[in-house]
Structure formats: C-alpha cells, structure tokens
Write a protein that holds these residues in place. Structure first.
Motif, PDB file in Angstrom:
ATOM      1  N   GLU A  40       0.810  -1.220   0.000  1.00 27.68           N
ATOM      2  CA  GLU A  40       0.000   0.000   0.000  1.00 27.68           C
ATOM      3  C   GLU A  40       0.842   1.268   0.000  1.00 27.68           C
ATOM      4  N   ASP A  41       2.112   1.154   0.341  1.00 22.65           N
ATOM      5  CA  ASP A  41       2.968   2.341   0.380  1.00 22.65           C
ATOM      6  C   ASP A  41       3.795   2.500  -0.892  1.00 22.65           C
ATOM      7  N   TRP A  42       3.381   1.859  -1.972  1.00 23.12           N
ATOM      8  CA  TRP A  42       4.167   1.872  -3.211  1.00 23.12           C
ATOM      9  C   TRP A  42       4.367   3.276  -3.756  1.00 23.12           C
ATOM     10  N   TRP A  43       3.504   4.227  -3.442  1.00 25.29           N
ATOM     11  CA  TRP A  43       3.560   5.561  -4.033  1.00 25.29           C
ATOM     12  C   TRP A  43       4.269   6.575  -3.150  1.00 25.29           C
ATOM     13  N   TYR A  44       4.658   6.190  -1.929  1.00 21.88           N
ATOM     14  CA  TYR A  44       5.275   7.135  -1.002  1.00 21.88           C
ATOM     15  C   TYR A  44       6.551   7.743  -1.573  1.00 21.88           C
ATOM     16  N   GLU A  45       7.422   6.907  -2.117  1.00 21.37           N
ATOM     17  CA  GLU A  45       8.726   7.377  -2.569  1.00 21.37           C
ATOM     18  C   GLU A  45       8.596   8.367  -3.718  1.00 21.37           C
ATOM     19  N   ASP A  46       7.730   8.070  -4.672  1.00 22.51           N
ATOM     20  CA  ASP A  46       7.610   8.934  -5.851  1.00 22.51           C
ATOM     21  C   ASP A  46       7.106  10.322  -5.477  1.00 22.51           C
ATOM     22  N   VAL A  47       6.093  10.389  -4.641  1.00 23.02           N
ATOM     23  CA  VAL A  47       5.512  11.701  -4.320  1.00 23.02           C
ATOM     24  C   VAL A  47       6.379  12.472  -3.332  1.00 23.02           C
ATOM     25  N   SER A  48       7.346  11.804  -2.692  1.00 19.77           N
ATOM     26  CA  SER A  48       8.199  12.517  -1.739  1.00 19.77           C
ATOM     27  C   SER A  48       9.158  13.480  -2.434  1.00 19.77           C
ATOM     28  N   PHE A  49       9.302  13.382  -3.752  1.00 22.10           N
ATOM     29  CA  PHE A  49      10.179  14.287  -4.491  1.00 22.10           C
ATOM     30  C   PHE A  49       9.438  15.539  -4.970  1.00 22.10           C
ATOM     31  N   LEU A  50       8.137  15.591  -4.750  1.00 26.68           N
ATOM     32  CA  LEU A  50       7.371  16.748  -5.198  1.00 26.68           C
ATOM     33  C   LEU A  50       7.654  17.959  -4.312  1.00 26.68           C
ATOM     34  N   LYS A  51       7.484  19.143  -4.874  1.00 32.44           N
ATOM     35  CA  LYS A  51       7.528  20.354  -4.069  1.00 32.44           C
ATOM     36  C   LYS A  51       6.357  20.334  -3.090  1.00 32.44           C
ATOM     37  N   TYR A  52       6.568  20.959  -1.927  1.00 31.01           N
ATOM     38  CA  TYR A  52       5.546  20.840  -0.891  1.00 31.01           C
ATOM     39  C   TYR A  52       4.167  21.345  -1.318  1.00 31.01           C
ATOM     40  N   PRO A  53       4.032  22.457  -2.033  1.00 30.03           N
ATOM     41  CA  PRO A  53       2.667  22.874  -2.444  1.00 30.03           C
ATOM     42  C   PRO A  53       1.946  21.806  -3.247  1.00 30.03           C
ATOM     43  N   PHE A  54       2.661  21.122  -4.158  1.00 27.94           N
ATOM     44  CA  PHE A  54       2.040  20.046  -4.929  1.00 27.94           C
ATOM     45  C   PHE A  54       1.724  18.853  -4.035  1.00 27.94           C
ATOM     46  N   PHE A  55       2.673  18.521  -3.142  1.00 28.88           N
ATOM     47  CA  PHE A  55       2.454  17.392  -2.240  1.00 28.88           C
ATOM     48  C   PHE A  55       1.253  17.638  -1.336  1.00 28.88           C
ATOM     49  N   LYS A  56       1.125  18.853  -0.824  1.00 23.04           N
ATOM     50  CA  LYS A  56      -0.003  19.178   0.049  1.00 23.04           C
ATOM     51  C   LYS A  56      -1.321  19.026  -0.694  1.00 23.04           C
ATOM     52  N   ARG A  57      -1.383  19.500  -1.925  1.00 17.08           N
ATOM     53  CA  ARG A  57      -2.616  19.375  -2.698  1.00 17.08           C
ATOM     54  C   ARG A  57      -2.925  17.915  -3.013  1.00 17.08           C
ATOM     55  N   LEU A  58      -1.881  17.119  -3.221  1.00 19.94           N
ATOM     56  CA  LEU A  58      -2.097  15.688  -3.466  1.00 19.94           C
ATOM     57  C   LEU A  58      -2.667  15.004  -2.230  1.00 19.94           C
ATOM     58  N   ILE A  59      -2.140  15.335  -1.059  1.00 19.45           N
ATOM     59  CA  ILE A  59      -2.645  14.734   0.182  1.00 19.45           C
ATOM     60  C   ILE A  59      -4.096  15.132   0.417  1.00 19.45           C
ATOM     61  N   ARG A  60      -4.431  16.385   0.146  1.00 20.04           N
ATOM     62  CA  ARG A  60      -5.820  16.812   0.285  1.00 20.04           C
ATOM     63  C   ARG A  60      -6.719  16.056  -0.679  1.00 20.04           C
ATOM     64  N   ALA A  61      -6.197  15.788  -1.868  1.00 18.41           N
ATOM     65  CA  ALA A  61      -6.998  15.086  -2.879  1.00 18.41           C
ATOM     66  C   ALA A  61      -7.247  13.632  -2.473  1.00 18.41           C
ATOM     67  N   VAL A  62      -6.217  12.938  -1.966  1.00 16.86           N
ATOM     68  CA  VAL A  62      -6.427  11.543  -1.561  1.00 16.86           C
ATOM     69  C   VAL A  62      -7.317  11.467  -0.328  1.00 16.86           C
ATOM     70  N   GLU A  63      -7.277  12.516   0.505  1.00 16.10           N
ATOM     71  CA  GLU A  63      -8.166  12.556   1.670  1.00 16.10           C
ATOM     72  C   GLU A  63      -9.619  12.671   1.228  1.00 16.10           C
ATOM     73  N   ILE A  64      -9.866  13.516   0.244  1.00 14.47           N
ATOM     74  CA  ILE A  64     -11.220  13.642  -0.293  1.00 14.47           C
ATOM     75  C   ILE A  64     -11.660  12.340  -0.950  1.00 14.47           C
ATOM     76  N   GLY A  65     -10.696  11.630  -1.543  1.00 17.61           N
ATOM     77  CA  GLY A  65     -11.012  10.360  -2.201  1.00 17.61           C
ATOM     78  C   GLY A  65     -11.270   9.215  -1.245  1.00 17.61           C
ATOM     79  N   GLY A  66     -11.170   9.449   0.059  1.00 18.39           N
ATOM     80  CA  GLY A  66     -11.505   8.408   1.037  1.00 18.39           C
ATOM     81  C   GLY A  66     -10.352   7.515   1.429  1.00 18.39           C
TER      82      GLY A  66
END
Length: 613
Positions: free
Chosen positions: A211-237
């Motif tokens: 389940e953590d297969w995507w952690y490494e890839d998104v850890s290279f994103l700039k924080y504003p993009f990473f924050k928006r991604l986390i908000r998006a997955v939170e909305i997705g349940g």
C-alpha cells in the motif's frame, strides 16, 4: 516514458551561436526573439497556425527590404519550447513527452494555436497526448513536476489539478486491479530472470505491490504540490494511516534535523544548532509547521515516536508556540504508546537548569490525564497479597502504561542534581494512586533521587516518600526498603508494618486451608472405610502428619511476627539502635522470604543491589 512524434519532414533547423536558422531555400522574412535567442523564420507557416502571430505579423511594416521583428519574451517555456512550436508550424518532426508536454500546451494556448486557425492544431495534439500521460503514474509525476516551470499558465489551464487528480485516483485505488505502472524506475531484470517494465511484471504472475508503493515517488514533489495531493487523496476516502505514512516519508526526506539524535555527548551539552546552516532554518521551520498541520487528527494514526521526533525538531528550529502545543497535545492523546527513550527530550539552549525538558513532559502528561479522565474507572485500594499484585493477568490499561512510563522517566531524570523537588513531585503526583498496581517503579525513582540529592532535609525526604504507597511494594522492594538508610525512619517502620500485616493475612489463610484440609480428609476417610479399612488408615496417617507439620510452621511464623512487633515497639529513634534492629531482623526477613514459595518475578527489574550502593 511515453512520447509522440509530430510532423514528417526531416530536420531543417540548425543553430548558429544563439540564432536558429531555417534551411528551406527561401530567405527568412521575420525574426522572432525569445530571450537572448533569435529565430529567422517565415511569416506564412507561423500565421497559418497561430492567432497571436497572425495579429502581430499583420501589424508589421510591409517594407520588403527590412525583416519584421517579433518579440515573444513571455512565451511559456522560453526558447526551448518555441523551437518545438516552430517545428510544428513547419511540419518538421518533433517529439512530445511527459517532460515537455505541459510547457508545449501552455505555449500553444499563449499563441492561440486552436482549431480555428488550423485543423489538428497544437492545442488539440497536446491535449490528446496529455490524456495518455494521465493514464500513466510515472509520466503523471513527471508532468506535475514540470508544471512548476510554467506555474501561472498551468494553473490557468487546470493542468496542475488534472495531474494531481490523476495521481490521487491511482494512489487511492488498489494497484492490483489496474494496469498502470506503479514506479518511476526503468525496466530492470530481476534476480529470477523475470522482466519488469516500468514497474509492471510482464509474466502471468502478478507482482505484489504494498500500500505504500507511491510514497517514494511523491516525496520528491515540491511541498505545495504534495499538500494538494494529500488533500486530494483525503477527499477520495484514503485511510488516514496511509495518508500519515506518506506524510512521514515526505518529512523524513525533507527535514534534515528530523533524524538528529540527542544533542548530548557523554553527558555534556552540545550546541543544538551548531551544524545547521542559519540560512536554512527559516525554510525548515516553515516546512515543519506545514507538515504538522497536514497530519491526520485521529488518535493513534501517527506513531507516537514520530510525533516526539517532530516535537524535538520543532524545539531545535524554534517553531511557533501553536506548533509546539499541537504536537504536545497529539503526543498526550496517545502517551500510552510512547517509549521511554523517545520521551527523553533534551533541553535546548544554555539558560536551562535541567538536562531534560521536564516541563514539556509535564504538559504532555497533563494533556493525557485531561483526555483520559472520563475513561478512568476508579478502583479502591486494599491490602492484597503480593501474588495478586505481581501475578495478575489483566491487560495493562492506558493509565497503567503511562504510570510505568512516568516512573521510568523519573528514574532516568532523578540523577540530575538541578532537578528541583517540586518538579519531581509534580510529575509523580500527576499519576493517580490507583494507576499503579505496584509502587516498585516510583520507589526506585525516589531512591535514585535521594541518592543524587543527599542534602535534602528529613521533612523533604518524608514529603517525597509520600508519593509511594508502602503497602503496594513487592517483597523484593520491601526487603530493600527495610534496609535503605536513605529513607526516613518513619517510612521504614511503615514498610515493616505492612509486611507484618501481609504476613498475618497469609497466616490466617494457612489456618483456614489447614482446617479445610483436615475436614476434607476426615470425610474422605469415613467414606473409604466402608470399602476397605487398611489403605485408608495408612492414608489418614500421612495426611495427619502433613497437617501437624503445617500447624507447626504456622505457629513458628506467628511467633516470629509477635517478636517483630515487640522489637518495633521497643525501637528508639537513634541511628545506632536502628542499625541494630536491622541487623537482627533485616536478615531474618530475607531468610523467611527464601523459606516461602518463590514469588512470581516482577515485571520490571529495578536492580536493587545497584541502588543499595
């Protein structure tokens, strides 16, 4: 990486210094300047594809001897992307990939290269390729990273949101049900000879993905993009545990101080900020505060040890008071899951008194007691047998775990000669008495504190000893306390009194057991007499002998208890007579303890022999 080639003609552009020339055989009639680079081109291929260039070129003076100059310094992507646009206008072969498609799409929009001016124009071509990009995980990551280069234009065209929504949908779903790649790595050969392309197994057997297969890839994103991604997955349940795991992975990569160990070496204080560049403190502090606000609020989702590491890093970076308070409350809510080594937070700076931050632990404990108060069921204390205290199989409650943790913490910080008595008492007294099944832990902490602070007065010693209940000490702790010269005389007498009381309880139990055994043997003998008389007489004789032996042992213990009571009554409050008493009865307590059945071992080994020194 996915790519598409547009156009069919061979290369006709070549670079001369900072000038791009077109070798079509016709003299160029327009010069396009992008930054420091110039493009010598022809009007017709440009105005036939671009609405913006059609308007600009149409306004140029129509002098045959002078080439028109068009300045496009604001084009998204700069000269590198305009070269691709020019190739597209001339029908020359060009390549779209995940690294340039966002900039090309923004440049096409800037130049108004829509279907209104030409069928199959660059906007349409770029949009079609973007749809292919969004079906691929690694290409979507690359496309999102390139959005930063043309951020205002990418935001206006909703390209950032489309990339993030594509990634959020894939991260939230089960990767085993879909065919998209789950890593950004190139094709590799496994040790078993199975070929993997872009993270996908090419054999019929599916490649297991955690389940953590995507952690490494998104850890290279700039924080504003990473924050928006986390908000998006939170909305997705997405489960809060997976969300917290991704944030933790990101924090460990970008917060250089997060993995820093204690700022102490061989007991000497080290400057906590000596190895941190001053220029990076502000950025690190801002990022840490943002990460703390992004963590899930649910209790137990984020590991306590990670929260404590964040708290320690926040202190080093001098984060805001609201950030520190938030972390302390989060830790307090799940303090029962903390480990002692994580709780030993060193004091920062040079003006502090104690080696460890006692006040911080006090605030964390207060938060725990405040939140746990409603769930605590009070149970009255009573005189119980030591076997019941030690051998209880009931699981530890949260408050009991915290009590053990605090007792261990007090024992660790007690050797600090600068630790004030009031702070020690305040931290120990925050734990209610019923939370400690045994008081061996707090006794150990008190003994360590008394050893490190020999200048305490008798009244202060008695005051600190009130934190423990002599009635709830194990046999080993009671034996040690009875011979501990650091304890006040009143406390030692209490220890001996409760040992005597416990011994009386045991004696009463033995009398009751022996009476029941004799009655049972008498009834069994009468019943067996009807069948056979000889074996019954032999068995009754053996049982009678055992009963007599038990009564003799009970009488001996009763005499010992009476003798102890008489000695305590005759005891005078002088050091010499007290030492004499210990010599006479301290060792006898040990011998009696060894004569009994060996009790179950205590859950914690407090090394009383070490403390005695």
């Amino acid at each position: 990486m996915a790519c598409v080639k547009l156009g069919s003609k061979s290369e006709v552009f070549f670079l001369d210094g900072k000038t791009w020339l077109c070798s079509t055989g016709l003299a160029s009639d327009v010069i396009v300047e992008v930054g420091e680079t110039s493009f010598h081109l022809h009007k017709f291929p440009l105005l036939s594809r671009s609405g913006l260039l059609d308007n600009i070129i149409g306004e140029l003076p129509s002098e045959d001897e002078q080439k028109g100059i068009v300045q496009l310094h604001d084009i998204p992507g700069g000269a590198k992307i305009f070269l691709l646009v020019a190739k597209f206008c001339y029908g020359v072969r060009m390549e779209l990939n995940a690294l340039n498609v966002v900039s090309v799409r923004c440049a096409a929009e800037y130049l108004r290269m829509s279907e209104e001016y030409s069928e199959g124009n660059l906007i349409t071509q770029a949009e079609d390729f973007l749809n292919e990009i969004f079906s691929n995980w690694s290409d979507s990551i690359k496309a999102l990273e390139t959005c930063e280069e043309v951020l205002p234009h990418a935001e206006e065209l909703h390209l950032v949101s489309r990339c993030i929504n594509s990634l959020a949908m894939k991260a939230s779903a089960d990767p085993g049900l879909f065919s998209w790649p789950v890593t950004g790595k190139d094709a590799v050969q496994s040790s078993e000879g199975v070929v993997f392309w872009n993270g996908i197994c090419t054999t019929a057997k599916p490649h297991p993905v955690s389940e953590d297969w995507w952690y490494e890839d998104v850890s290279f994103l700039k924080y504003p993009f990473f924050k928006r991604l986390i908000r998006a997955v939170e909305i997705g349940g997405m489960k809060p545990e997976r969300k917290a795991g991704s944030i933790m992975h990101y924090a460990k990569r970008h917060l250089s101080l997060l993995g820093r160990q204690s700022s102490f070496h061989n007991g000497n204080r080290v400057a906590p900020l000596s190895t941190v560049p001053a220029a990076s403190d502000g950025d690190q502090r801002t990022l840490l505060e943002e990460i703390v606000g992004l963590l899930p609020d649910q209790k137990g989702v984020t590991p306590t040890n990670f929260l404590l590491r964040l708290l320690r890093t926040s202190m080093i970076l001098q984060a805001s008071a609201s950030c520190l308070e938030s972390l302390e409350k989060r830790v307090g809510a799940q303090l029962d899951q903390a480990a002692l080594e994580d709780l030993l937070i060193p004091n920062m700076g040079y003006s502090v008194e104690t080696l460890y931050d006692i006040d911080c632990v006090q605030r964390i404990l207060d938060h725990f007691m405040l939140m746990d108060r409603d769930s605590i069921n009070y149970t009255s204390s009573s005189i119980v047998d030591e076997g019941q205290l030690i051998g209880s199989s009931q699981p530890l409650t949260a408050i009991t775990s915290v009590a053990n943790l605090v007792d261990g913490y007090l024992a660790e910080v007690a050797p600090d000669v600068n630790l004030k008595l009031q702070k020690f008492q305040s931290l120990a007294a925050a734990i209610p008495e019923y939370a400690r099944p045994l008081d061996d832990g707090i006794y150990r902490a008190i003994d360590v504190y008394l050893k490190a602070h020999p200048w305490l007065t008798d009244s202060e010693k008695e005051q600190i000893c009130r934190l423990m209940n002599c009635q709830k000490l194990s046999l080993e702790a009671s034996t040690h306390a009875a011979q501990n010269e650091r304890l006040p005389l009143r406390v030692i007498v209490q220890v001996l009194f409760f040992e005597q009381l416990r011994l009386r309880t045991s004696i009463a139990g033995w009398f009751f057991a022996s009476d029941n055994l004799e009655n049972s043997q008498t009834q069994s003998g009468n019943l067996a007499l009807a069948r056979t008389e000889a074996p019954t007489q032999a068995g009754t004789t053996r049982d009678h002998v055992a009963t007599v032996d038990m009564r003799e042992r009970v009488l001996e213990l009763e005499k010992e208890c009476l003798s102890m009571k008489q000695e305590i009554g005759k005891l005078v409050k002088t050091k010499g007579s007290w030492n004499t008493f210990l010599k006479r009865f301290g060792l006898r307590l040990k011998s009696k303890a060894n004569a009994k059945k060996t009790p179950k071992p205590c859950k914690q080994n407090y090394e009383y022999n070490r403390l005695r020194d």
